[in-house]
Enzyme design. Structure first.
Site, PDB file in Angstrom:
ATOM      1  N   ASP A  32       1.233  -1.492  -0.019  1.00 12.75           N
ATOM      2  CA  ASP A  32      -0.298   0.050  -0.016  1.00 12.75           C
ATOM      3  C   ASP A  32       1.187   1.091   0.251  1.00 12.75           C
ATOM      4  O   ASP A  32       2.126   1.248   1.195  1.00 12.75           O
ATOM      5  CB  ASP A  32      -0.432  -0.113   1.158  1.00 12.75           C
ATOM      6  CG  ASP A  32      -2.109   1.297   0.888  1.00 12.75           C
ATOM      7  OD1 ASP A  32      -2.151   1.803   0.478  1.00 12.75           O
ATOM      8  OD2 ASP A  32      -3.254  -0.154   1.235  1.00 12.75           O
ATOM      9  N   SER A 125     -17.213  -2.527  -8.838  1.00 13.47           N
ATOM     10  CA  SER A 125     -18.381  -1.832  -8.737  1.00 13.47           C
ATOM     11  C   SER A 125     -19.601  -2.146  -9.219  1.00 13.47           C
ATOM     12  O   SER A 125     -19.533  -2.001 -10.556  1.00 13.47           O
ATOM     13  CB  SER A 125     -17.690  -0.395  -8.232  1.00 13.47           C
ATOM     14  OG  SER A 125     -19.003   0.092  -8.454  1.00 13.47           O
ATOM     15  N   TYR A 150     -14.408   7.737 -12.797  1.00 14.93           N
ATOM     16  CA  TYR A 150     -13.729   6.368 -11.866  1.00 14.93           C
ATOM     17  C   TYR A 150     -14.991   5.044 -12.420  1.00 14.93           C
ATOM     18  O   TYR A 150     -14.207   4.073 -12.503  1.00 14.93           O
ATOM     19  CB  TYR A 150     -14.002   7.154 -10.897  1.00 14.93           C
ATOM     20  CG  TYR A 150     -14.442   5.822  -9.853  1.00 14.93           C
ATOM     21  CD1 TYR A 150     -13.762   5.517  -8.697  1.00 14.93           C
ATOM     22  CD2 TYR A 150     -15.957   5.568  -8.966  1.00 14.93           C
ATOM     23  CE1 TYR A 150     -13.395   4.040  -8.199  1.00 14.93           C
ATOM     24  CE2 TYR A 150     -15.362   4.084  -8.230  1.00 14.93           C
ATOM     25  CZ  TYR A 150     -14.707   3.467  -7.682  1.00 14.93           C
ATOM     26  OH  TYR A 150     -15.132   2.291  -7.150  1.00 14.93           O
ATOM     27  N   LYS A 154     -13.762   1.139 -14.135  1.00 12.72           N
ATOM     28  CA  LYS A 154     -13.523  -0.013 -13.229  1.00 12.72           C
ATOM     29  C   LYS A 154     -14.427  -0.806 -14.697  1.00 12.72           C
ATOM     30  O   LYS A 154     -13.959  -1.575 -14.865  1.00 12.72           O
ATOM     31  CB  LYS A 154     -14.496   0.229 -12.802  1.00 12.72           C
ATOM     32  CG  LYS A 154     -14.400   0.828 -10.320  1.00 12.72           C
ATOM     33  CD  LYS A 154     -13.555  -0.097 -10.517  1.00 12.72           C
ATOM     34  CE  LYS A 154     -12.297   0.061  -9.505  1.00 12.72           C
ATOM     35  NZ  LYS A 154     -10.937  -0.263  -8.832  1.00 12.72           N
TER      36      LYS A 154
HETATM   37  P1  NAD Z   1      -9.939   2.566   0.331  1.00 12.57           P
HETATM   38  O1  NAD Z   1      -9.272   4.106  -0.618  1.00 12.57           O
HETATM   39  O2  NAD Z   1      -9.609   2.610   1.982  1.00 12.57           O
HETATM   40  O3  NAD Z   1      -8.608   2.020   0.216  1.00 12.57           O
HETATM   41  C1  NAD Z   1      -7.497   0.804  -1.368  1.00 12.57           C
HETATM   42  C2  NAD Z   1      -6.049   1.562  -0.499  1.00 12.57           C
HETATM   43  O4  NAD Z   1      -5.124   1.653  -1.812  1.00 12.57           O
HETATM   44  C3  NAD Z   1      -6.110   2.159  -0.119  1.00 12.57           C
HETATM   45  O5  NAD Z   1      -5.122   2.095   1.168  1.00 12.57           O
HETATM   46  C4  NAD Z   1      -4.600   3.475  -0.952  1.00 12.57           C
HETATM   47  O6  NAD Z   1      -4.018   3.974   0.640  1.00 12.57           O
HETATM   48  C5  NAD Z   1      -4.431   2.627  -1.532  1.00 12.57           C
HETATM   49  N1  NAD Z   1      -3.505   3.008  -2.982  1.00 12.57           N
HETATM   50  C6  NAD Z   1      -4.552   3.270  -3.665  1.00 12.57           C
HETATM   51  N2  NAD Z   1      -3.448   3.870  -5.114  1.00 12.57           N
HETATM   52  C7  NAD Z   1      -2.442   2.777  -4.744  1.00 12.57           C
HETATM   53  C8  NAD Z   1      -1.255   1.783  -5.551  1.00 12.57           C
HETATM   54  N3  NAD Z   1      -0.886   2.726  -6.888  1.00 12.57           N
HETATM   55  N4  NAD Z   1      -0.389   1.709  -5.267  1.00 12.57           N
HETATM   56  C9  NAD Z   1      -0.638   0.860  -3.973  1.00 12.57           C
HETATM   57  N5  NAD Z   1      -1.672   1.212  -3.042  1.00 12.57           N
HETATM   58  C10 NAD Z   1      -2.614   2.091  -3.128  1.00 12.57           C
HETATM   59  O7  NAD Z   1     -10.641   2.316  -0.604  1.00 12.57           O
HETATM   60  P2  NAD Z   1     -11.862   0.741  -0.185  1.00 12.57           P
HETATM   61  O8  NAD Z   1     -12.548   1.769   0.027  1.00 12.57           O
HETATM   62  O9  NAD Z   1     -11.282  -0.013   0.737  1.00 12.57           O
HETATM   63  O10 NAD Z   1     -12.073   0.380  -1.881  1.00 12.57           O
HETATM   64  C11 NAD Z   1     -11.152  -0.624  -2.217  1.00 12.57           C
HETATM   65  C12 NAD Z   1     -11.270  -1.160  -3.434  1.00 12.57           C
HETATM   66  O11 NAD Z   1     -12.822  -1.380  -4.149  1.00 12.57           O
HETATM   67  C13 NAD Z   1     -10.737   0.633  -4.837  1.00 12.57           C
HETATM   68  O12 NAD Z   1     -10.812  -0.674  -6.431  1.00 12.57           O
HETATM   69  C14 NAD Z   1     -12.824   0.757  -5.034  1.00 12.57           C
HETATM   70  O13 NAD Z   1     -12.501   1.404  -5.788  1.00 12.57           O
HETATM   71  C15 NAD Z   1     -13.662  -0.184  -5.116  1.00 12.57           C
HETATM   72  N6  NAD Z   1     -14.332  -0.720  -4.122  1.00 12.57           N
HETATM   73  C16 NAD Z   1     -14.782  -0.078  -3.676  1.00 12.57           C
HETATM   74  C17 NAD Z   1     -16.639   1.005  -3.044  1.00 12.57           C
HETATM   75  C18 NAD Z   1     -16.098   1.633  -1.791  1.00 12.57           C
HETATM   76  O14 NAD Z   1     -17.559   2.179  -1.815  1.00 12.57           O
HETATM   77  N7  NAD Z   1     -16.026   1.836  -0.507  1.00 12.57           N
HETATM   78  C19 NAD Z   1     -17.417   0.270  -3.805  1.00 12.57           C
HETATM   79  C20 NAD Z   1     -16.860  -0.941  -4.889  1.00 12.57           C
HETATM   80  C21 NAD Z   1     -16.268  -1.022  -5.473  1.00 12.57           C
HETATM   81  C1  WQD Z   2     -25.641   6.755  -1.484  1.00 13.92           C
HETATM   82  C2  WQD Z   2     -26.710   7.005  -1.246  1.00 13.92           C
HETATM   83  C3  WQD Z   2     -26.900   9.665  -2.352  1.00 13.92           C
HETATM   84  C4  WQD Z   2     -24.521  11.142   1.201  1.00 13.92           C
HETATM   85  C5  WQD Z   2     -20.790   5.864  -4.490  1.00 13.92           C
HETATM   86  C6  WQD Z   2     -19.968   6.019  -5.670  1.00 13.92           C
HETATM   87  C7  WQD Z   2     -20.291   5.094  -6.182  1.00 13.92           C
HETATM   88  C8  WQD Z   2     -20.053   3.368  -5.311  1.00 13.92           C
HETATM   89  C9  WQD Z   2     -20.568   3.429  -3.842  1.00 13.92           C
HETATM   90  C10 WQD Z   2     -17.217   2.886  -5.466  1.00 13.92           C
HETATM   91  C11 WQD Z   2     -26.921   8.494  -2.934  1.00 13.92           C
HETATM   92  C12 WQD Z   2     -27.638   9.111  -0.195  1.00 13.92           C
HETATM   93  C13 WQD Z   2     -25.596  10.508   0.719  1.00 13.92           C
HETATM   94  C14 WQD Z   2     -25.193  12.761   1.811  1.00 13.92           C
HETATM   95  C15 WQD Z   2     -27.069  12.130   1.446  1.00 13.92           C
HETATM   96  N1  WQD Z   2     -18.373   3.530  -4.920  1.00 13.92           N
HETATM   97  N2  WQD Z   2     -26.816  10.650   0.480  1.00 13.92           N
HETATM   98  N3  WQD Z   2     -26.542  12.714   1.693  1.00 13.92           N
HETATM   99  O1  WQD Z   2     -24.442   7.083  -4.419  1.00 13.92           O
HETATM  100  O2  WQD Z   2     -24.638   4.598  -3.817  1.00 13.92           O
HETATM  101  O3  WQD Z   2     -21.853   5.609  -4.623  1.00 13.92           O
HETATM  102  O4  WQD Z   2     -20.202   4.048  -3.448  1.00 13.92           O
HETATM  103  O5  WQD Z   2     -17.104   1.487  -6.662  1.00 13.92           O
HETATM  104  O6  WQD Z   2     -19.430   4.153  -7.814  1.00 13.92           O
HETATM  105  O7  WQD Z   2     -20.473   6.696  -6.304  1.00 13.92           O
HETATM  106  O8  WQD Z   2     -23.449   6.075  -2.656  1.00 13.92           O
HETATM  107  O9  WQD Z   2     -22.715   7.234   0.206  1.00 13.92           O
HETATM  108  O10 WQD Z   2     -22.876   8.163  -1.691  1.00 13.92           O
HETATM  109  O11 WQD Z   2     -24.777   7.974  -1.389  1.00 13.92           O
HETATM  110  O12 WQD Z   2     -28.539  11.315   0.831  1.00 13.92           O
HETATM  111  O13 WQD Z   2     -24.463  13.358   2.251  1.00 13.92           O
HETATM  112  O14 WQD Z   2     -26.911   8.264   0.103  1.00 13.92           O
HETATM  113  O15 WQD Z   2     -27.522  10.410  -1.951  1.00 13.92           O
HETATM  114  O16 WQD Z   2     -28.580   8.208  -2.648  1.00 13.92           O
HETATM  115  P1  WQD Z   2     -23.443   5.968  -3.906  1.00 13.92           P
HETATM  116  P2  WQD Z   2     -22.830   7.258  -1.708  1.00 13.92           P
END
Ligand code: NAD
Ligand code: WQD
Length: 337
Positions: A32, A125, A150, A154
């Site tokens: 990381d 995602s 973003y 994906k």
């Molecule tokens: P996060 O930011 O908490 O974790 C990602 C980690 O990757 C961080 O610790 C960051 O420091 C590290 N990182 C970023 N770029 C790097 C690189 N080039 N080399 C080494 N380390 C690096 O995010 P998360 O919520 O744990 O998400 C993890 C994965 O899941 C991501 O790919 C994200 O796009 C995907 N994802 C997250 C969500 C969400 O809502 N949290 C939803 C769908 C998909």
């Molecule tokens: C959830 C709901 C907001 C904040 C994001 C990324 C998506 C994926 C998942 C990674 C929505 C509402 C939010 C606030 C609110 N991530 N909201 N007040 O929209 O599903 O998507 O996370 O891949 O790419 O876009 O998640 O948590 O932002 O919002 O009313 O202060 O909560 O409008 O309906 P979302 P979110």
């Protein structure tokens, strides 16, 4: 004990997955660059698991560092979490997102092929579905025009994986399409650490309850949904972590040249107002919130059809929305102690 490289393992989902991997008998190795996480997570992981996890500070696109890790540890698989994930920032700085999210995947795949490390689980995602025409979404639901750079990274990453497998690569790969991960480890020692003002709902809810934010704004209550607010599929991060363990062990039993995609959600949709009211109820507190305007670009409603992951990987979520919101609050409280 099998060694699994976790890129982004100090982050939110990666750190919880490290715990579940250890529980299942694997040895995680974390790389990381700490661009969105803190080194103290490593200590916390040690406290939770009783195991010291090898940690490499650096960019997972850095081939010489990856080669060094492969020299130090015989790796049997990789879980690739590392990416940037701020949707808003990605519209301002798209190249930063393409470079990191797409570039790191390509570098990692080259590394895996060179070292014959065959098993990969990739973080995708539900954002790839955009606003779907039919609900719930299955893995066959057509992917839509991405809502943001973003989201597009994906889609591009998924396409790269498909092309690689078509080329007869020996790799075996699963993409997991996460819905909305929330919650934290029940110990409260690890959880989501948003930098600055949170964009996501639940961190905003917990920070409001903690008094860090004055009030939560609900982005719209006039949508065509049961109470007018948007609908999401909120999945406990420990259940999501467990899905990675199931995906890895499934890949281990596969022949070479394999690719598949799975939704990871609960299969239930909950509205934003339901989240607020469940949070208040399970934690016995009142949340300061108001109804505000719609957030541009918001998906109105989405939730997963989880039949495929249930049947093929034997994965089922164990936690309810209330469990998730209790654990999110437990984490936030401990952070502010
Ligand atoms: P996060 O930011 O908490 O974790 C990602 C980690 O990757 C961080 O610790 C960051 O420091 C590290 N990182 C970023 N770029 C790097 C690189 N080039 N080399 C080494 N380390 C690096 O995010 P998360 O919520 O744990 O998400 C993890 C994965 O899941 C991501 O790919 C994200 O796009 C995907 N994802 C997250 C969500 C969400 O809502 N949290 C939803 C769908 C998909
Ligand atoms: C959830 C709901 C907001 C904040 C994001 C990324 C998506 C994926 C998942 C990674 C929505 C509402 C939010 C606030 C609110 N991530 N909201 N007040 O929209 O599903 O998507 O996370 O891949 O790419 O876009 O998640 O948590 O932002 O919002 O009313 O202060 O909560 O409008 O309906 P979302 P979110």
């Amino acid at each position: 004990m099998k060694n699994i490289l976790i890129t982004g393992g100090a982050g939110y989902i990666g750190s919880h997955t490290a715990v579940e991997l250890i529980k299942a008998g694997y040895r995680p190795i974390i790389i990381d660059d700490l661009s969105n996480s803190q080194e103290k997570v490593l200590e916390r992981l040690e406290e939770i698991t009783g195991m010291k996890i090898p940690f490499y500070l650096g960019d997972c696109a850095d081939r010489s560092l990856l080669d060094q890790i492969a020299k130090d540890h015989k790796l049997s698989g990789v879980i690739h979490f590392a990416a940037f994930k701020a949707v808003g920032e990605s519209t301002q700085k798209p190249l930063k997102y393409y470079k990191n999210n797409v570039g790191s995947l390509v570098a990692l795949l080259e590394f895996m092929e060179a070292h014959s490390i065959l098993d990969l689980v990739f973080s995708s995602s539900c954002t790839v579905y955009g606003q779907p025409d039919t609900l719930p979404v299955t893995e066959d639901t057509p992917r839509k025009e991405a809502e943001s750079p973003y989201g597009n990274t994906k889609k591009v990453c998924e396409d790269i994986l498909v092309d690689l497998i078509k080329s007869k690569s020996d790799l075996k790969i699963i993409s997991l399409r996460y819905f909305n991960p929330i919650g934290a480890h029940p110990s409260g020692k690890i959880g989501e650490l948003p930098s600055g003002v949170p964009n996501n709902l639940v961190p905003f809810v917990t920070q409001t309850a903690a008094g860090i934010r004055e009030k939560l704004t609900v982005f719209g209550d006039d949508y065509y949904t049961p109470d007018g607010s948007c609908v999401r599929d909120f999945i406990h991060v420990m259940d999501l972590a467990d899905a990675h363990v199931k995906a890895l062990s499934f890949l281990e039993n596969k022949n070479t040249n394999f690719y598949d995609v799975f939704n990871v959600g609960t299969g239930n949709g909950n509205t934003v107002l339901e989240v607020i009211h469940t949070f208040e109820e399970v934690n016995d507190l009142k949340l300061n919130y108001e109804i505000g305007p719609r957030r541009p670009g918001d998906v109105v409603k989405i939730w997963a059809d989880t039949t495929k992951i249930n049947q093929v990987l034997g994965w089922y979520p164990k936690n309810s929305l209330a469990d998730s919101l209790r654990d999110s609050w437990n984490w936030e409280k401990k952070l502010n102690e």
